[in-house]
Design a protein around this motif. Sequence first.
Motif, PDB file in Angstrom:
ATOM      1  N   ASN A  25      17.299   3.812  28.007  1.00  0.00           N
ATOM      2  CA  ASN A  25      16.950   2.478  28.466  1.00  0.00           C
ATOM      3  C   ASN A  25      18.049   1.475  28.113  1.00  0.00           C
ATOM      4  N   ARG A  26      18.526   1.597  26.864  1.00  0.00           N
ATOM      5  CA  ARG A  26      19.581   0.693  26.417  1.00  0.00           C
ATOM      6  C   ARG A  26      20.835   0.892  27.272  1.00  0.00           C
ATOM      7  N   GLU A  27      21.128   2.160  27.554  1.00  0.00           N
ATOM      8  CA  GLU A  27      22.312   2.450  28.382  1.00  0.00           C
ATOM      9  C   GLU A  27      22.152   1.887  29.790  1.00  0.00           C
ATOM     10  N   ALA A  28      20.923   2.013  30.335  1.00  0.00           N
ATOM     11  CA  ALA A  28      20.679   1.495  31.685  1.00  0.00           C
ATOM     12  C   ALA A  28      20.857  -0.014  31.715  1.00  0.00           C
ATOM     13  N   MET A  29      20.329  -0.681  30.664  1.00  0.00           N
ATOM     14  CA  MET A  29      20.458  -2.136  30.617  1.00  0.00           C
ATOM     15  C   MET A  29      21.919  -2.552  30.511  1.00  0.00           C
ATOM     16  N   GLU A  30      22.651  -1.811  29.688  1.00  0.00           N
ATOM     17  CA  GLU A  30      24.063  -2.123  29.507  1.00  0.00           C
ATOM     18  C   GLU A  30      24.825  -1.906  30.816  1.00  0.00           C
ATOM     19  N   SER A  31      24.504  -0.835  31.514  1.00  0.00           N
ATOM     20  CA  SER A  31      25.228  -0.564  32.754  1.00  0.00           C
ATOM     21  C   SER A  31      24.856  -1.593  33.826  1.00  0.00           C
ATOM     22  N   ASN A  32      23.617  -2.074  33.775  1.00  0.00           N
ATOM     23  CA  ASN A  32      23.203  -3.142  34.689  1.00  0.00           C
ATOM     24  C   ASN A  32      23.987  -4.422  34.420  1.00  0.00           C
ATOM     25  N   ARG A  33      24.132  -4.720  33.135  1.00  0.00           N
ATOM     26  CA  ARG A  33      24.865  -5.924  32.746  1.00  0.00           C
ATOM     27  C   ARG A  33      26.321  -5.814  33.198  1.00  0.00           C
ATOM     28  N   LEU A  34      26.895  -4.619  33.004  1.00  0.00           N
ATOM     29  CA  LEU A  34      28.284  -4.404  33.413  1.00  0.00           C
ATOM     30  C   LEU A  34      28.431  -4.543  34.922  1.00  0.00           C
ATOM     31  N   LYS A  35      27.421  -4.047  35.650  1.00  0.00           N
ATOM     32  CA  LYS A  35      27.474  -4.126  37.107  1.00  0.00           C
ATOM     33  C   LYS A  35      27.476  -5.590  37.561  1.00  0.00           C
ATOM     34  N   SER A  36      26.571  -6.390  36.959  1.00  0.00           N
ATOM     35  CA  SER A  36      26.510  -7.806  37.315  1.00  0.00           C
ATOM     36  C   SER A  36      27.831  -8.505  36.988  1.00  0.00           C
ATOM     37  N   GLN A  37      28.352  -8.182  35.803  1.00  0.00           N
ATOM     38  CA  GLN A  37      29.619  -8.775  35.373  1.00  0.00           C
ATOM     39  C   GLN A  37      30.739  -8.387  36.335  1.00  0.00           C
ATOM     40  N   PHE A  38      30.742  -7.108  36.696  1.00  0.00           N
ATOM     41  CA  PHE A  38      31.763  -6.598  37.616  1.00  0.00           C
ATOM     42  C   PHE A  38      31.687  -7.323  38.966  1.00  0.00           C
ATOM     43  N   LEU A  39      30.471  -7.459  39.493  1.00  0.00           N
ATOM     44  CA  LEU A  39      30.293  -8.146  40.779  1.00  0.00           C
ATOM     45  C   LEU A  39      30.786  -9.582  40.696  1.00  0.00           C
TER      46      LEU A  39
END
Length: 277
Positions: A25-39
């Motif tokens: 779950n923590r990894e998913a949240m982190e990857s979501n955050r990275l995706k938003s940041q990347f966009l």
Amino acid sequence: EESTEDMRRSMDSMEEKGAQLLIANREAMESNRLKSQFLANISHEVRTPLNAILGYTKTLKKGITDPQNQLYIETIQQSTNNLLAIIGDILDFSKIEAGKLSLENGHFNLKKLVDEVYQTLSINLLSNNKDIDLIPDFQTDMPEWFIGDSTRVRQILNNLIGNAIKFTHQGSIRTKVSVIANGDKKINLSFQIIDTGIGIPEDKIDRLFKPFSQVDTSTTRQFGGTGLGLVITKKLVEQMNGTIDVSSTSGVGSTFRFTLTLKVSNKQQNQYAPLEK
Ligand code: ADP
């Protein structure tokens, strides 16, 4: 004794699974955050060169007299503007996903705003040879001046009226605005964008406000678009304490309804004057 041993083993394994889930779950949240940041980063990086293209195209246009070349340069301008709009949508979407979309307040004249949106979009009518009446339909005796985020209200209207134009060949697009409830300082407004366009099949209506959804998903898509417009529109409406829904009949037309709660401005000020702090 064996069963206690079994129980302990199964509890251990449950604990382990729980821990694994937590990590996942923590990894998913982190990857979501990275995706938003990347966009957000990509959008910014793409915007800068696009603005340079737009700026220099404008400069070059002044020196061009050949009609053919003028047409080319106008196409470059139009395409660049389209790209900027797409990038804008992606940036807004990433802000929404990250919960970072915030509203700003100013005084604005709602009637004028609708007129301006109609005026800007009517260019599309001319270039697409469409015969559509754009009808503003305001309840008489309602206030004209409000306090709110006029840029975002404009974006909502722009998306919905823009879609209405895109999916209508002939007839009319009516923007009906009326008062639902008149509070002390706040007012609850109802908006309806009524078109006489192609309509939306009933089984597709549910998905309309979900990201990337488009009714026509064939590879030979007739209409462009990112499928983000309505997602962003819904989010903006909700941030202004409103709701949005649609009713539609295939081949007859669609009506998008939304509500907004806005403060009434008692000042008949210059349009878009910033709110003094
Ligand atoms: P897009 O940028 O792809 O148009 P939207 O989120 O604005 O994305 O709209 C999603 C889809 O909803 C459109 O591709 C279209 O299929 C359908 N749609 C939206 N508005 C209308 C309308 N007024 N009439 C018919 N179909 C519509």
